[in-house]
Scaffold this motif. Structure first.
Motif, PDB file in Angstrom:
ATOM      1  N   GLU A   1       0.824  -1.204   0.000  1.00  0.00           N
ATOM      2  CA  GLU A   1       0.000   0.000   0.000  1.00  0.00           C
ATOM      3  C   GLU A   1       0.863   1.261   0.000  1.00  0.00           C
ATOM      4  OE1 GLU A   1      -2.441  -0.559   3.404  1.00  0.00           O
ATOM      5  OE2 GLU A   1      -3.766  -2.027   2.432  1.00  0.00           O
TER       6      GLU A   1
ATOM      7  N   GLN B   1       1.986   1.900  -3.465  1.00  0.00           N
ATOM      8  CA  GLN B   1       0.894   2.475  -4.257  1.00  0.00           C
ATOM      9  C   GLN B   1       0.745   3.971  -3.971  1.00  0.00           C
ATOM     10  OE1 GLN B   1      -2.543   0.050  -3.259  1.00  0.00           O
ATOM     11  NE2 GLN B   1      -2.334  -1.115  -5.161  1.00  0.00           N
ATOM     12  N   GLN B   2       0.825   4.347  -2.699  1.00  0.00           N
ATOM     13  CA  GLN B   2       0.659   5.751  -2.345  1.00  0.00           C
ATOM     14  C   GLN B   2       1.806   6.602  -2.899  1.00  0.00           C
ATOM     15  OE1 GLN B   2      -2.099   7.105  -0.998  1.00  0.00           O
ATOM     16  NE2 GLN B   2      -2.857   5.010  -1.296  1.00  0.00           N
TER      17      GLN B   2
ATOM     18  N   ARG C   1       1.259   9.637  -5.509  1.00  0.00           N
ATOM     19  CA  ARG C   1       1.757  10.989  -5.258  1.00  0.00           C
ATOM     20  C   ARG C   1       2.620  11.498  -6.418  1.00  0.00           C
ATOM     21  NH1 ARG C   1       2.289   8.986   0.080  1.00  0.00           N
ATOM     22  NH2 ARG C   1       4.479   8.475  -0.288  1.00  0.00           N
TER      23      ARG C   1
ATOM     24  N   ASP D   1      -8.498   6.051  -8.647  1.00  0.00           N
ATOM     25  CA  ASP D   1      -7.037   5.968  -8.769  1.00  0.00           C
ATOM     26  C   ASP D   1      -6.625   5.046  -9.910  1.00  0.00           C
ATOM     27  OD1 ASP D   1      -6.577   7.735  -6.717  1.00  0.00           O
ATOM     28  OD2 ASP D   1      -6.435   6.182  -5.173  1.00  0.00           O
TER      29      ASP D   1
END
Length: 270
Positions: free
Chosen positions: A121, A124-125, A129, A224
């Motif tokens: 995760e 992914q973030q 960004r 997303d």
């Protein structure tokens, strides 16, 4: 003797003060990734004189005392107390330690899975960004390439206009030929500028590939996931456009160059 992470059993027979028997140690595997128990069985020898006892097993010398049904042994690791036990007690401790290890194994697997999920995760973030910047650069790159293609198209159009004028005239002047050659040189420069921009090191397309490398898409929200798909499609369209545009520009430049090189020398104005 049973402790939280191991159980030790001693059994022996004694004859004329001499002891002969066996030691059994059942141990939970050490470390946070315990996945099994280990069991070591070794010969046990020694002597007993009244309440004083000396034992040797697994390479260790132990001294102690016997008081009623209690055996106390001293070693470099501390003082240990033993009391009477049975085979059933040994089997119970084996099962208990094995069950503890099984629970530990499950807990470790769960913790490892959680850690992997958190890392998944987090990746992914980080990708999400960085995505807006990459998309912005892709868009700028696309616009820059389009501007360079427009410059080339304008230059080639100028060459073709020059040659149309020359071909339609009853004779051509040196200035007209020079203009055609100058415009052709400008077209060549524009062709090279487009190729340089298309081959730019660390292009936005490369940056997108690096950003997405190793990042899983499973679990992304619909919004997303759509952003990632749009970025991929933008990158693919730009790269496909580059391939088509470079081919078209090379053909157009070759045709214009052919027209300039084939100006009819017999029609020069005298």
């Amino acid at each position: 003797m049973t402790r939280s992470n191991d159980a030790t059993y001693l059994k022996w027979t004694e004859s004329n003060g001499r002891i002969s028997g066996q030691s059994i140690v059942v141990t939970e595997a050490s470390g946070s990734t315990a996945s099994t128990t280990s069991e070591v069985s070794a010969n046990l020898t020694g002597t007993i004189n009244g309440s004083n006892i000396t034992l040797r097993t697994q390479g260790r010398n132990l001294t102690g005392t016997v008081s009623g049904s209690t055996l106390t042994l001293n070693s470099s690791r501390g003082t240990f107390t033993f009391r009477p036990g049975t085979v059933a007690d040994l089997n119970r401790d084996r099962a208990a330690l094995g069950g503890k290890v099984s629970r530990q194994r499950i807990a470790n697997a769960r913790a490892e899975a959680h850690a992997k999920q958190r890392a998944y995760e987090a990746a992914q973030q980080t990708m999400l960004r960085g995505l807006p910047t990459v998309v912005s650069n892709l868009t700028t790159w696309k616009q820059s390439l389009a501007a360079k293609n427009t410059a080339f198209t304008t230059a080639v159009a100028a060459v073709n206009h020059d040659m149309t004028v020359i071909d339609a005239a009853s004779c051509w002047t040196e200035d007209q030929a020079t203009n055609a050659e100058t415009d052709l040189s400008t077209a060549n420069d524009a062709l090279g500028a487009y190729a340089d921009a298309a081959d730019e090191m660390n292009s936005p397309a490369d940056a997108l590939t690096q950003l997405l490398n190793g990042v899983g898409m499973t679990g992304l929200s619909t919004t997303d996931a759509a952003k990632v798909t749009a970025a991929k499609n933008l990158s693919s369209s730009v790269q496909a456009s580059i391939t088509a545009t470079e081919s078209a520009e090379k053909s157009a430049e070759a045709a214009a160059a052919d027209r300039v090189s084939n100006i009819d020398p017999t029609k020069v104005c005298s």
